[in-house]
Enzyme design. Structure first.
Site, PDB file in Angstrom:
ATOM      1  N   GLN A   1      11.686  28.839 -21.326  1.00  0.00           N
ATOM      2  CA  GLN A   1      13.002  28.626 -20.644  1.00  0.00           C
ATOM      3  C   GLN A   1      12.489  30.362 -19.763  1.00  0.00           C
ATOM      4  O   GLN A   1      13.228  30.744 -18.505  1.00  0.00           O
ATOM      5  CB  GLN A   1      13.771  28.541 -20.375  1.00  0.00           C
ATOM      6  CG  GLN A   1      14.571  28.140 -22.126  1.00  0.00           C
ATOM      7  CD  GLN A   1      13.841  28.077 -22.780  1.00  0.00           C
ATOM      8  OE1 GLN A   1      12.317  27.231 -23.141  1.00  0.00           O
ATOM      9  NE2 GLN A   1      14.474  28.298 -23.849  1.00  0.00           N
TER      10      GLN A   1
ATOM     11  N   SER B   1      -3.849  34.631 -33.881  1.00  0.00           N
ATOM     12  CA  SER B   1      -3.911  35.794 -33.915  1.00  0.00           C
ATOM     13  C   SER B   1      -5.202  35.916 -35.572  1.00  0.00           C
ATOM     14  O   SER B   1      -5.692  34.770 -35.612  1.00  0.00           O
ATOM     15  CB  SER B   1      -3.445  36.625 -34.489  1.00  0.00           C
ATOM     16  OG  SER B   1      -3.547  38.238 -34.499  1.00  0.00           O
TER      17      SER B   1
ATOM     18  N   GLN C   1      -3.727  39.438 -42.051  1.00  0.00           N
ATOM     19  CA  GLN C   1      -4.012  37.781 -40.532  1.00  0.00           C
ATOM     20  C   GLN C   1      -3.926  36.825 -41.343  1.00  0.00           C
ATOM     21  O   GLN C   1      -2.348  36.354 -40.387  1.00  0.00           O
ATOM     22  CB  GLN C   1      -5.223  38.422 -40.373  1.00  0.00           C
ATOM     23  CG  GLN C   1      -5.753  37.467 -39.294  1.00  0.00           C
ATOM     24  CD  GLN C   1      -4.967  37.653 -37.663  1.00  0.00           C
ATOM     25  OE1 GLN C   1      -3.633  37.236 -37.386  1.00  0.00           O
ATOM     26  NE2 GLN C   1      -5.083  39.569 -38.016  1.00  0.00           N
TER      27      GLN C   1
ATOM     28  N   HIS D   1       0.229  35.463 -40.660  1.00  0.00           N
ATOM     29  CA  HIS D   1       0.997  35.793 -39.288  1.00  0.00           C
ATOM     30  C   HIS D   1       1.371  34.117 -38.744  1.00  0.00           C
ATOM     31  O   HIS D   1       2.049  33.811 -38.655  1.00  0.00           O
ATOM     32  CB  HIS D   1      -0.338  36.154 -38.198  1.00  0.00           C
ATOM     33  CG  HIS D   1      -0.079  37.769 -37.880  1.00  0.00           C
ATOM     34  ND1 HIS D   1       1.481  38.288 -37.113  1.00  0.00           N
ATOM     35  CD2 HIS D   1      -1.352  38.275 -37.888  1.00  0.00           C
ATOM     36  CE1 HIS D   1       1.007  39.251 -36.904  1.00  0.00           C
ATOM     37  NE2 HIS D   1      -0.147  39.493 -37.558  1.00  0.00           N
TER      38      HIS D   1
ATOM     39  N   GLU E   1     -10.184  38.975 -31.974  1.00  0.00           N
ATOM     40  CA  GLU E   1      -9.269  40.586 -31.281  1.00  0.00           C
ATOM     41  C   GLU E   1      -9.056  41.636 -32.023  1.00  0.00           C
ATOM     42  O   GLU E   1      -9.334  43.042 -31.445  1.00  0.00           O
ATOM     43  CB  GLU E   1      -7.882  39.367 -31.773  1.00  0.00           C
ATOM     44  CG  GLU E   1      -6.569  40.186 -30.928  1.00  0.00           C
ATOM     45  CD  GLU E   1      -5.329  39.823 -31.870  1.00  0.00           C
ATOM     46  OE1 GLU E   1      -5.547  38.869 -32.988  1.00  0.00           O
ATOM     47  OE2 GLU E   1      -4.277  39.626 -31.383  1.00  0.00           O
ATOM     48  N   HIS E   2      -9.524  40.776 -33.721  1.00  0.00           N
ATOM     49  CA  HIS E   2      -9.573  43.246 -34.222  1.00  0.00           C
ATOM     50  C   HIS E   2     -11.264  42.522 -34.837  1.00  0.00           C
ATOM     51  O   HIS E   2     -11.202  41.616 -35.297  1.00  0.00           O
ATOM     52  CB  HIS E   2      -8.299  42.550 -35.177  1.00  0.00           C
ATOM     53  CG  HIS E   2      -7.348  41.747 -34.663  1.00  0.00           C
ATOM     54  ND1 HIS E   2      -6.447  41.087 -34.627  1.00  0.00           N
ATOM     55  CD2 HIS E   2      -6.146  44.103 -34.329  1.00  0.00           C
ATOM     56  CE1 HIS E   2      -5.200  41.302 -34.098  1.00  0.00           C
ATOM     57  NE2 HIS E   2      -5.094  42.411 -34.668  1.00  0.00           N
TER      58      HIS E   2
ATOM     59  N   ASP F   1      -1.375  47.565 -35.358  1.00  0.00           N
ATOM     60  CA  ASP F   1      -0.684  47.056 -35.430  1.00  0.00           C
ATOM     61  C   ASP F   1       0.897  47.152 -35.450  1.00  0.00           C
ATOM     62  O   ASP F   1       1.270  46.743 -34.538  1.00  0.00           O
ATOM     63  CB  ASP F   1       0.239  45.592 -36.528  1.00  0.00           C
ATOM     64  CG  ASP F   1      -1.235  44.526 -36.622  1.00  0.00           C
ATOM     65  OD1 ASP F   1      -2.461  44.531 -35.594  1.00  0.00           O
ATOM     66  OD2 ASP F   1      -1.889  44.098 -37.690  1.00  0.00           O
TER      67      ASP F   1
ATOM     68  N   HIS G   1     -15.014  42.405  14.478  1.00  0.00           N
ATOM     69  CA  HIS G   1     -15.264  43.020  13.748  1.00  0.00           C
ATOM     70  C   HIS G   1     -15.703  44.370  14.448  1.00  0.00           C
ATOM     71  O   HIS G   1     -15.515  45.748  14.389  1.00  0.00           O
ATOM     72  CB  HIS G   1     -16.277  42.593  12.440  1.00  0.00           C
ATOM     73  CG  HIS G   1     -14.844  41.984  11.064  1.00  0.00           C
ATOM     74  ND1 HIS G   1     -14.360  40.753  11.411  1.00  0.00           N
ATOM     75  CD2 HIS G   1     -14.690  42.451  10.333  1.00  0.00           C
ATOM     76  CE1 HIS G   1     -13.508  41.074  10.754  1.00  0.00           C
ATOM     77  NE2 HIS G   1     -13.745  41.319  10.001  1.00  0.00           N
TER      78      HIS G   1
END
Lengths: 413, 413
Positions: free
Chosen positions: A173, A221, A243, A246, A310-311, A344, A403
């Site tokens: 929302q 992640s 990691q 998470h 990602e890492h 991080d 043009h």
């Protein structure tokens, strides 16, 4: 196969998110009040906290925490500041000058998750570059606690970032409110920030339906750690567990040239796991994770680039030789003393990074994510004389006579 | 209201595109052969032209056209080359060094439209930055003519760009082929290029469903021209018509401080329109277009920034004063002698630009569109001693004990 991520489309999520988006679009603030009561158990009279509320909540946090947030904010500022550079002018043809200029995206929306995890670091990671870029309006949404307030650390970040209002809306929302605008919440041109699967789905749905820009698609992640006989199993285990804590869908991958290091790391993981408050989550994530034995660091890099993590942590003495071989990754941590946790929070790099293999095509968030680069060109009388005839030929061969005429009418003059 | 674009969602387009995507995903090359026969009337034995085919087709074009394409290619190269710059290293805390490095997106897909308009310029606009970025694999799709060949100008651009294979697939099926890969067509990490509403819909659908990156959402082309009493009505009319001839849904907006200039420009439009081969199209587009009288150039800029035009021409003696006031636009043309046509083809700037108001959040295509900026960080023993304690506090306050432990274990050492 090992490089596949779990990205099963959950149709029920899409349907529920579609419903939430429609509700907010049709009923605006009224829908937000109702949904916040339903999902966050908070009965609000007003959809936001103002400057005085934020300062009061911020004042209540401890000095050590303030200081640590200050350090993080300052390092993020220093690194992101370096990304702002003037572009050079180029004379491509005598009399034809072209260049780019940065302009901030005027209205940005930042989503800061709440619920089980309170993430002030995320607020800094999107708020600092938004401020540096010079965005005029920064709309921040975060879900309220049941008492209608927000966590003091989040409030402190708002104060640090000089953001005077925080909207008390969470989930899909909140994304819908920022995409379409409501009586209270301003419409944003681009929406940033991580979230659960409903938030993520809402971001991709509004991107597809309305073209409202988003930072990037997001998934669980993940970290990929490259190790060899120079690595420390206890450090490797700590990084893989960081990691894993998470969420149960996090992935921690170890790629090593040494079987011995793999064995000792797995042992260290189970030793360290016992001490963790989030052991249940981390343990589940470790079950979904794996170690890969390779023969050479070259092979390790090939695997990593295919996975596109990602890492990426290069936990070997030879990290310098591997930098040039990184082709797909979000953020890279070099050597034995550069754990992902530092990035991080506080090294200065951004932690909003591409997951699920998107590092093949996407970069992490930076000041660039908050600006447009607009091209400008100026053509002098000499410039139109030099370049005009080529443009006439090209317009003619594409069958675009008007043009061509826009040039001819100037050449004739 | 004047700033609204026609972006009615056509559901039948979405359904047909979904069907095409499913066909290609399920049946690969076989679906492409069938769809190419159905839509392009070409019965192919092979889905691509190779180097020899391309060179043969390219050799047949005229010298003037070759020379003009060379000029365009070289100017685009010069301007885009200037966008490639090394990033600086930043020591955010003593012993903590952070920087970014560019890496090319390895596999990119370029869609070059065919059909009624043959657009070699588009090929250069996406091909040149892809080459400069260093993309390893450049997959090019364009619809074939009924004879199974392609236009010689497109072939010449392939030769200029040292692209040795062009796939003979058009429309939504080409986008699907590059998103999922088929037996013959390689999968791409990011897809670029304009197209009709089917192509555009396919790009947003694959973005949403698979996360395959795309250059940007695209709508009909548009220009906004700002004029005052220093402007030349014949130039203004020529520029507005150049945009109008693209398609009946193109928009040409004139914003002027002078009613007299507006009147004379409208007159000039109808005079010039008579001479145009694409008068029917341009005339329709002009019907959807409008002129706005404002009191000051300041007001003109406010209107322009609200509209957020793809192309903005500042056709006034005071163009220098207006540069700083441009906040939303794709590409900007300065002064009386800088028609959009020059940027469309050969000034060096990119003509793949955000339409439909997306210039509020998106930039045009540049070398940046073909690279990732990967962050790197190295932390020395002094660095972890300096920064580690702050990270421990931050991990603790977010309740992430394993994040904290990854630092503590190194500090203890």
């Amino acid at each position: 196969m090992l490089c596949k991520r779990n990205t099963d489309e959950d149709r029920s999520v899409a349907e529920r998110v579609q419903q939430l988006i429609s509700d907010v679009r049709s009923h605006g603030d009224q829908a937000l009040f109702e949904l916040t009561l339903r999902f966050d158990k908070a009965a609000l009279d007003r959809l936001y906290l103002d400057k005085a509320d934020l300062e009061e909540l911020a004042a209540a946090i401890g000095d050590a925490e303030k200081e640590a947030l200050n350090v993080a904010c300052e390092n993020i500022r220093k690194f992101h500041q370096s990304q702002i550079r003037d572009e050079q002018q180029v004379e491509t043809t005598p009399g034809v000058t072209c260049w780019r200029e940065n302009r901030p995206i005027e209205r940005v929306g930042l989503y800061i998750p709440g619920g089980t995890a309170v993430l002030p670091s995320t607020f800094l990671m999107v708020g600092v570059p938004a401020r540096l870029a010079g965005c005029k309006e920064i709309v921040v949404c975060t879900p309220p606690q049941a008492d209608g307030k927000i966590n003091g650390y989040i409030a402190y970040c708002a104060v640090l970032l000089q953001i005077d209002r925080v909207y008390l809306v969470g989930g899909a929302q909140a994304i819908a409110a920022m995409a379409f605008g409501t009586e209270t919440i301003p419409k944003a041109d681009k929406i940033f920030g991580p979230g659960n699967q409903y938030v993520t789905k809402a971001k991709t749905m509004i991107l597809s339906a309305t073209g409202t820009a988003i930072d990037m698609p997001a998934g669980p992640s993940e970290v990929l750690v490259i190790a060899d006989e120079t690595s420390r199993p206890d450090f490797l285990a700590a990084d893989l567990l960081a990691q894993a804590e998470h969420g149960i869908d996090s992935q921690s991958i170890l790629v090593s040239t040494s079987s011995d290091i793999i064995d000792r790391t797995i042992e260290a993981i189970y030793t360290q796991l016992r001490e963790l408050p989030r052991a249940a989550i981390a343990g589940k994530a470790i079950e979904n994770s794996y170690a890969v034995k390779v023969d050479t660091l070259e092979q390790a890099m090939t695997f990593s680039n295919t996975y596109a993590p990602e890492h990426l942590i290069l936990e070997t003495d030879l990290w310098q030789e591997l930098i040039g071989k990184v082709s797909n990754a979000g953020s890279v941590f070099l050597g034995h003393l550069s754990p992902e946790s530092v990035g991080d929070y506080a090294s200065g790099t951004n932690h909003t990074l591409p997951t699920s293999g998107f590092a093949r095509a996407y970069s992490g968030v930076s000041v660039d994510s908050f600006v447009k680069k607009i091209t400008f060109q100026h053509i002098s009388p000499a410039g139109i004389r030099h370049l005009g005839p080529a443009v006439e030929v090209l317009a003619e061969l594409e069958g675009l006579q008007a043009h061509k005429n826009a040039v001819s009418i100037r050449l004739k003059d």
